[in-house]
Design a protein around this motif. Sequence first.
Motif, PDB file in Angstrom:
ATOM      1  N   GLY A  54       0.772  -1.337  -0.127  1.00 50.43           N
ATOM      2  CA  GLY A  54      -0.040  -0.094   0.049  1.00 50.43           C
ATOM      3  C   GLY A  54       0.760   1.243   0.101  1.00 50.43           C
ATOM      4  O   GLY A  54       0.205   2.438  -0.196  1.00 50.43           O
ATOM      5  N   ASN A  55       2.177   1.018   0.265  1.00 51.63           N
ATOM      6  CA  ASN A  55       3.181   2.265   0.295  1.00 51.63           C
ATOM      7  C   ASN A  55       3.300   2.728  -1.240  1.00 51.63           C
ATOM      8  O   ASN A  55       3.742   2.070  -1.995  1.00 51.63           O
ATOM      9  N   GLU A  56       3.328   4.182  -1.398  1.00 46.98           N
ATOM     10  CA  GLU A  56       3.781   4.611  -2.798  1.00 46.98           C
ATOM     11  C   GLU A  56       4.780   5.865  -2.301  1.00 46.98           C
ATOM     12  O   GLU A  56       5.644   5.800  -3.219  1.00 46.98           O
ATOM     13  N   LEU A  57       4.742   6.415  -1.452  1.00 48.23           N
ATOM     14  CA  LEU A  57       5.454   7.693  -1.117  1.00 48.23           C
ATOM     15  C   LEU A  57       6.396   7.471  -0.142  1.00 48.23           C
ATOM     16  O   LEU A  57       7.429   7.817  -0.180  1.00 48.23           O
ATOM     17  N   ILE A  58       6.193   6.524   0.705  1.00 53.12           N
ATOM     18  CA  ILE A  58       7.127   6.494   1.806  1.00 53.12           C
ATOM     19  C   ILE A  58       7.469   5.017   1.655  1.00 53.12           C
ATOM     20  O   ILE A  58       7.026   3.947   1.352  1.00 53.12           O
ATOM     21  N   THR A  59       9.174   4.758   1.869  1.00 56.65           N
ATOM     22  CA  THR A  59       9.622   3.713   1.827  1.00 56.65           C
ATOM     23  C   THR A  59       9.476   2.588   2.855  1.00 56.65           C
ATOM     24  O   THR A  59       9.016   2.764   3.872  1.00 56.65           O
ATOM     25  N   PRO A  60       9.781   1.404   2.411  1.00 58.24           N
ATOM     26  CA  PRO A  60       9.232   0.139   3.147  1.00 58.24           C
ATOM     27  C   PRO A  60      10.218   0.266   4.480  1.00 58.24           C
ATOM     28  O   PRO A  60       9.894  -0.144   5.675  1.00 58.24           O
ATOM     29  N   ASP A  61      11.549   0.704   4.296  1.00 52.34           N
ATOM     30  CA  ASP A  61      12.683   0.997   5.467  1.00 52.34           C
ATOM     31  C   ASP A  61      11.998   1.883   6.568  1.00 52.34           C
ATOM     32  O   ASP A  61      12.185   1.705   7.612  1.00 52.34           O
ATOM     33  N   VAL A  62      11.514   3.175   6.087  1.00 48.65           N
ATOM     34  CA  VAL A  62      10.775   3.953   6.962  1.00 48.65           C
ATOM     35  C   VAL A  62       9.644   3.331   7.798  1.00 48.65           C
ATOM     36  O   VAL A  62       9.623   3.315   9.102  1.00 48.65           O
ATOM     37  N   ILE A  63       8.805   2.685   7.152  1.00 44.07           N
ATOM     38  CA  ILE A  63       7.886   1.762   7.834  1.00 44.07           C
ATOM     39  C   ILE A  63       8.054   0.670   8.621  1.00 44.07           C
ATOM     40  O   ILE A  63       7.685   0.671   9.821  1.00 44.07           O
ATOM     41  N   GLU A  64       9.181   0.024   8.218  1.00 45.39           N
ATOM     42  CA  GLU A  64       9.532  -1.059   9.091  1.00 45.39           C
ATOM     43  C   GLU A  64      10.385  -0.307  10.314  1.00 45.39           C
ATOM     44  O   GLU A  64      10.298  -0.852  11.555  1.00 45.39           O
ATOM     45  N   GLN A  65      11.113   0.584  10.154  1.00 44.47           N
ATOM     46  CA  GLN A  65      11.743   1.145  11.417  1.00 44.47           C
ATOM     47  C   GLN A  65      10.646   1.729  12.381  1.00 44.47           C
ATOM     48  O   GLN A  65      11.073   1.589  13.519  1.00 44.47           O
ATOM     49  N   ALA A  66       9.577   2.140  11.806  1.00 47.94           N
ATOM     50  CA  ALA A  66       8.503   2.978  12.745  1.00 47.94           C
ATOM     51  C   ALA A  66       7.767   1.678  13.385  1.00 47.94           C
ATOM     52  O   ALA A  66       7.162   1.764  14.699  1.00 47.94           O
ATOM     53  N   SER A  67       7.683   0.388  12.830  1.00 48.47           N
ATOM     54  CA  SER A  67       7.015  -0.612  13.344  1.00 48.47           C
ATOM     55  C   SER A  67       7.783  -1.022  14.519  1.00 48.47           C
ATOM     56  O   SER A  67       7.208  -2.122  15.577  1.00 48.47           O
ATOM     57  N   GLN A  68       9.156  -0.882  14.881  1.00 44.06           N
ATOM     58  CA  GLN A  68      10.007  -1.383  15.618  1.00 44.06           C
ATOM     59  C   GLN A  68      10.138  -2.821  15.823  1.00 44.06           C
ATOM     60  O   GLN A  68      10.235  -3.364  16.960  1.00 44.06           O
ATOM     61  N   VAL A  69       9.867  -3.610  14.738  1.00 43.20           N
ATOM     62  CA  VAL A  69      10.113  -5.026  14.692  1.00 43.20           C
ATOM     63  C   VAL A  69      10.968  -5.461  13.449  1.00 43.20           C
ATOM     64  O   VAL A  69      11.202  -4.561  12.570  1.00 43.20           O
ATOM     65  N   ALA A  70      11.474  -6.649  13.490  1.00 41.19           N
ATOM     66  CA  ALA A  70      12.525  -6.935  12.539  1.00 41.19           C
ATOM     67  C   ALA A  70      12.606  -8.355  12.393  1.00 41.19           C
ATOM     68  O   ALA A  70      12.018  -9.178  13.291  1.00 41.19           O
ATOM     69  N   VAL A  71      12.958  -8.994  11.353  1.00 36.94           N
ATOM     70  CA  VAL A  71      13.159 -10.451  11.013  1.00 36.94           C
ATOM     71  C   VAL A  71      13.968 -11.034  12.196  1.00 36.94           C
ATOM     72  O   VAL A  71      15.166 -10.592  12.428  1.00 36.94           O
ATOM     73  N   GLY A  72      13.307 -11.992  12.642  1.00 34.83           N
ATOM     74  CA  GLY A  72      14.101 -12.438  13.970  1.00 34.83           C
ATOM     75  C   GLY A  72      13.447 -12.354  15.097  1.00 34.83           C
ATOM     76  O   GLY A  72      13.841 -13.029  16.287  1.00 34.83           O
TER      77      GLY A  72
END
Length: 275
Positions: A54-72
Amino acid sequence: MSEDRKVPALPVPKPRARSNRKMLIFLILFFITVLVVLFFQSSLSRISQIEIEGNELITPDVIEQASQVAVGDRFFAVSSSAIAARIAKLPMIQHADVDKHFPGLLKITVQEFPKVAFQLTADGKKQAVLADGAVTTLPPGTSIPLDMPILTGWEDSNPNKAALCKALGEIPQSALSDVSEIKPEPSESYPDKIKLYTRSQYEVITTIAYLPDKIDSLPGYIASLQEQHITNGVITLLEAEYHTPYETAPDDTKSDVKSTSKATPKSTPKSTPKP
């Protein structure tokens, strides 16, 4: 042999079913505990993949950083609602949904605020303006759609700019297809007054407060003027709606005034104050 000397009866042993049942329950609990420990130590209990849609203007890296979760990270230790709430705090995000799919998949779906206008920076960079007032720089080579207005003369600190973006977000894009530019035109009577330039060669004076209601009548007003061969001028959409011609030479003043009176779709008193 006397009855007193008879051999006493041997005691009958009690059944050990209850003791065996306790042992069985203990063994079951033990194996369950071992399995749980092994599961949480295995990769099955970890986030193995994060999908962002659903993101077009905001990058996935920014969204993932805001989520405060990561693989693992632990799959069951994170709350979907808490992740969605953190992502929704990003300035460009209107809404966020987070779904977990076992084993290990975390799916994030975002809805960005819609683009309502564009603007150019002092060095010529193109920026998209969103309904919440946020601004994002477009990649080089991106073209500005012809059916969206360009904002000029607006300072980021101007509170009316945010109000304008919110108003534009409530207006169907089709109603703004003829608007090419919007600039501030404040006055003492109307601090939020704006001027719109149309691709059909008209200037429109209105206010941010009036814009959502008045914009619907603009296409019909322009069509009425064009039917009377009036192809330019200033259209005022305030308490009263009227058209005035551009300033012309003195010889043409009378004819212009005459044509203006015929072109005005809605008659207004002469005493109606002009902005």
